[in-house]
Design an enzyme around this catalytic site. Sequence first.
Site, PDB file in Angstrom:
ATOM      1  N   HIS A 133       2.317  41.939  21.186  1.00  0.00           N
ATOM      2  CA  HIS A 133       3.730  42.038  20.813  1.00  0.00           C
ATOM      3  C   HIS A 133       4.417  40.776  21.338  1.00  0.00           C
ATOM      4  O   HIS A 133       3.752  39.882  21.904  1.00  0.00           O
ATOM      5  CB  HIS A 133       4.352  43.323  21.364  1.00  0.00           C
ATOM      6  N   HIS A 146       3.535  39.360  24.761  1.00  0.00           N
ATOM      7  CA  HIS A 146       2.316  38.534  24.856  1.00  0.00           C
ATOM      8  C   HIS A 146       2.572  37.142  24.287  1.00  0.00           C
ATOM      9  O   HIS A 146       2.070  36.143  24.807  1.00  0.00           O
ATOM     10  CB  HIS A 146       1.172  39.175  24.059  1.00  0.00           C
ATOM     11  N   GLY A 170       2.397  38.723  32.582  1.00  0.00           N
ATOM     12  CA  GLY A 170       3.765  39.212  32.389  1.00  0.00           C
ATOM     13  C   GLY A 170       4.306  39.876  33.649  1.00  0.00           C
ATOM     14  O   GLY A 170       3.591  40.594  34.352  1.00  0.00           O
ATOM     15  N   GLU A 171       5.598  39.660  33.902  1.00  0.00           N
ATOM     16  CA  GLU A 171       6.263  40.332  35.030  1.00  0.00           C
ATOM     17  C   GLU A 171       6.441  41.821  34.753  1.00  0.00           C
ATOM     18  O   GLU A 171       6.760  42.585  35.656  1.00  0.00           O
ATOM     19  CB  GLU A 171       7.640  39.702  35.286  1.00  0.00           C
ATOM     20  N   ASP A 204       4.223  43.953  34.288  1.00  0.00           N
ATOM     21  CA  ASP A 204       3.278  44.591  35.221  1.00  0.00           C
ATOM     22  C   ASP A 204       3.405  43.848  36.548  1.00  0.00           C
ATOM     23  O   ASP A 204       2.545  43.048  36.924  1.00  0.00           O
ATOM     24  CB  ASP A 204       1.843  44.501  34.668  1.00  0.00           C
ATOM     25  N   SER A 231       2.424  47.656  24.785  1.00  0.00           N
ATOM     26  CA  SER A 231       1.529  48.123  23.721  1.00  0.00           C
ATOM     27  C   SER A 231       1.533  49.648  23.658  1.00  0.00           C
ATOM     28  O   SER A 231       1.194  50.235  22.631  1.00  0.00           O
ATOM     29  CB  SER A 231       0.105  47.637  23.975  1.00  0.00           C
TER      30      SER A 231
HETATM   31  O1  PAF Z   1      -2.192  43.231  31.691  1.00  0.00           O
HETATM   32  C1  PAF Z   1      -3.220  43.421  31.026  1.00  0.00           C
HETATM   33  O2  PAF Z   1      -3.202  43.414  29.801  1.00  0.00           O
HETATM   34  C2  PAF Z   1      -4.541  43.668  31.755  1.00  0.00           C
HETATM   35  O3  PAF Z   1      -4.348  44.410  32.905  1.00  0.00           O
HETATM   36  C3  PAF Z   1      -5.311  42.364  32.057  1.00  0.00           C
HETATM   37  C4  PAF Z   1      -4.543  41.464  33.010  1.00  0.00           C
HETATM   38  C5  PAF Z   1      -5.583  41.611  30.771  1.00  0.00           C
HETATM   39  C6  PAF Z   1      -6.650  42.698  32.719  1.00  0.00           C
HETATM   40  O4  PAF Z   1      -7.437  43.486  31.896  1.00  0.00           O
END
Ligand code: PAF
Length: 287
Positions: free
Chosen positions: A42, A45, A156-157, A159, A195
């Site tokens: 999305h 990303h 990404g922030e 997470d 997602s």
């Molecule tokens: O954030 C994500 O999409 C996943 O945790 C990552 C960093 C690709 C690891 O699988």
Amino acid sequence: MVADSVSRLEIAGDVASLRAKVAEWRRLGETVALAPTMGALHDGHISLVAQAKKLAHRVVMSIFVNPTQFAPTEDFSAYPRMVEADAAKFAAAEGDLLFLPSAAEVYPAGFASQIITAGPAAAGLEDRFRPTHFAGVATVVAKLLNQCRPDVAVFGEKDYQQLKVVTQMARDLDFETQIFGAPTVREADGLALSSRNVYLSADERRAAPALYRALMACAAEIRAGASIEAALVAAREALASAGFAADYVEARHAETLSPISLRANGPIRLLAAARLGKTRLIDNIAV
Ligand code: PAF
């Protein structure tokens, strides 16, 4: 237009082809950025790609739905997979190479290692509800960094705890890759792109922005001088009224993720995870 850019896109399905391409770029004196993802791309990303392009000459995106970061009760099999659409989006964003390893490439028979991180990974946030998650994330990210050996990697922030876990791991284990965070991208109503938003029903989708609104109100109260604890209680109540079942709503030191009870004690990050029906949403903001 998109089809044309997809046809120019490089795709590597194994580590040897990825490394060969990266080596070719390095011979030309070019730097490399990696944006690790699990696909179902999305605009969040795509913003990683935009940031990566500012930091390096070449951008690699990995797409791998990593089984080891999902608990048996979680949505590994249901996790959205749409590689062709993802390739078109990555190509339109002018990324250079998609790395699409198979599970056997990442975890070959006999694979027996795991990175266990403490510090931010044991902060009592996501780890409290997903106790095996960050070992899976740290292990796969370490592998991806070793496989690609990028100059920089962008996460990404959205997470936020993951970003801090990866930053700590890269520092502790002497990875040469520099880790960067990219700001959360939101819908017009404030919902953070994820997602997993596709799991929301129409009613849940309408209720979902209340998570961001509760965090924003909490931050505003703290900035206006309210006690952190009182502001958090109000945020938890606001979430309950909007139909969420909160796993946590916390104020933490923005770098270490350790608990913080006074504004003067450091930069504060508010972090929350809350369930709306069957969907679990996470979000975070700076105070
Ligand atoms: O954030 C994500 O999409 C996943 O945790 C990552 C960093 C690709 C690891 O699988």
